[in-house]
Design a protein around this motif. Structure first.
Motif, short mmCIF file in Angstrom:
data_model
loop_
_atom_site.label_atom_id
_atom_site.label_comp_id
_atom_site.label_asym_id
_atom_site.label_seq_id
_atom_site.Cartn_x
_atom_site.Cartn_y
_atom_site.Cartn_z
N PRO A 63 36.55 -9.28 36.15
CA PRO A 63 34.74 -9.76 35.56
C PRO A 63 35.12 -10.67 34.52
O PRO A 63 36.06 -10.45 33.44
CB PRO A 63 33.75 -8.74 35.46
N LEU A 64 33.69 -11.84 34.19
CA LEU A 64 34.30 -12.41 32.88
C LEU A 64 33.00 -11.38 31.66
O LEU A 64 32.34 -11.91 32.25
CB LEU A 64 33.85 -13.93 32.66
N LEU A 65 33.59 -11.61 30.14
CA LEU A 65 33.47 -10.77 29.52
C LEU A 65 32.78 -11.48 28.54
O LEU A 65 33.63 -12.90 28.52
CB LEU A 65 33.81 -9.61 29.14
N THR A 66 31.54 -11.34 27.49
CA THR A 66 31.39 -12.07 26.49
C THR A 66 32.59 -11.03 25.02
O THR A 66 32.38 -10.66 25.75
CB THR A 66 29.71 -12.00 26.16
N ASP A 67 32.09 -12.01 24.36
CA ASP A 67 33.07 -11.31 23.03
C ASP A 67 32.40 -9.70 22.65
O ASP A 67 33.11 -8.89 22.77
CB ASP A 67 32.99 -12.47 21.83
N LYS A 68 30.96 -9.59 22.84
CA LYS A 68 30.47 -8.51 22.47
C LYS A 68 30.62 -7.87 23.50
O LYS A 68 31.11 -5.91 23.12
CB LYS A 68 28.84 -8.80 22.71
#
Length: 68
Positions: A10-15
């Motif tokens: 999965p692709l994650l946000t910076d947070k």
């Protein structure tokens, strides 16, 4: 016709990446600039990081620790 797709990386946000690494967002972005964290995948205006690449930051730090 419906196709089921299970995303294994999965692709994650910076947070979300910050939460995994236990760092603040300013540190995250400094590390991206320095190349410690790979540059993001850009989706329009969105920046996302593959989970595997965030976890690789930890593995690389562990390997560097062992090399000393």
């Amino acid at each position: 016709m419906s196709e089921t797709y299970a995303h294994t990386d999965p692709l994650l946000t910076d947070k979300e990446g910050c939460a995994i690494l236990g760092i603040a967002k300013p540190t995250w972005h400094k590390w991206v600039q320095r190349g410690l964290i790979p540059k993001p995948v850009k989706l329009g205006n969105l920046s996302r990081w593959p989970r595997s690449e965030v976890l690789a930051v930890i593995e690389n730090a562990k390997a560097a620790r062992q090399a000393v």
